[in-house]
Design a protein around this motif. Sequence first.
Motif: not given
Ligand code: TXA
Length: 326
Positions: A35, A38, A62, A67, A97, A99, A119
């Motif tokens: 994607t 990271g 946030n 992974h 992804t 959750v 997630a």
């Molecule tokens: O493609 C991707 O997902 C990339 C590559 C590096 O894997 N990672 C990515 O991570 O886009 P980030 O941190 O930029 O976005 C992660 C999203 C955020 O919107 C975050 O709020 C959401 O996932 N997220 C993470 N853990 C969560 C949780 N426990 N509940 C709800 N949303 C969650």
Amino acid sequence: MTKDRAPIIPADSISITSAAKHLRDGGLVAFPTETVYGLGADATNGDAVTRVFAAKQRPQFNPLIVHVKDTAAAEAAATFNDTARKLAGAFWPGPLTLVLPRRDERISLLVSAGLDTLAVRVPGHPVAHALLVEAGVPVAAPSANMAGRISPTAAGHVVFSLPGPGTGGPDMILDGGPCTVGVESTVVDLSTAVPVLLRHGGVTAEDIEAVIGPLAPPPATNGEAKKSPGMLERHYAPALPIRLDAIDARPGEALLGFGPDAPIEAINLSQSGDLSEAAANLFSMIRAVDGPPFDAIAVMAVPDQGLGRAINDRLRRAAQPKDRSS
Ligand code: TXA
Ligand code: MG
């Protein structure tokens, strides 16, 4: 003048082994996924996870995606249900992804930002996979960019997107070439009775619904109590203002087009009108025009279906005025 820049190292078995050791030792490594790139840290190491938030200036509310190398490792990290198994079977490894309720108590609470969910994702990129196998720990990795800015889809973008190793950034950037998907993973919340689509991404909503039935739409993004705290209104932001649904360029504007009918002077996300190609080109083409001689970026309409929904979601957030950021 000292240049504080992380080295870009071509990914091979030697550099992947060294990057994996670095992760186990609590270091930060930027690495490719299908994607976007990271910024990885050992998810069980609270200090390393703290440094990820600091490097990105990411608000601690946030949460991060963890992974892992395969579905078995994901089932060790979070509690799966039947829907999760169906989606994992259909789309992992890949840009999805899930959750789910937290399970592995070794994973730092900071990763899930105080939520009782986690997630998880099994990336499809061979370098990411090899790194996860060798690291032997779950790797927390947000996109390798400053919070709120555009995600990197090539190793060279990471250098310009994060501080160097002397100022809290990654110690190394593994180069696995340009990302083939180009938009972030689709995020689906399975911790509720009805699956909720939290973020459009590399797996289309249509394809997910074909496997598990209807998804509830993303919750409203204004207000404090967001289900996915990362769904901020202004996000993926370039330096220049973006104007959507353009039909041509005004003076000073770069024009991003789509499809065979776009004017010849447009930089075309996909000449043939292929949404996968447009997604793969989106962030790198925005970066390419994000500065002089241009003072704004005009983007032509992209069909709002399939991957076009992820593209339009990123464009809409990127186009939010600056005072809407948080
Ligand atoms: O493609 C991707 O997902 C990339 C590559 C590096 O894997 N990672 C990515 O991570 O886009 P980030 O941190 O930029 O976005 C992660 C999203 C955020 O919107 C975050 O709020 C959401 O996932 N997220 C993470 N853990 C969560 C949780 N426990 N509940 C709800 N949303 C969650
Ligand atoms: Mg991000």
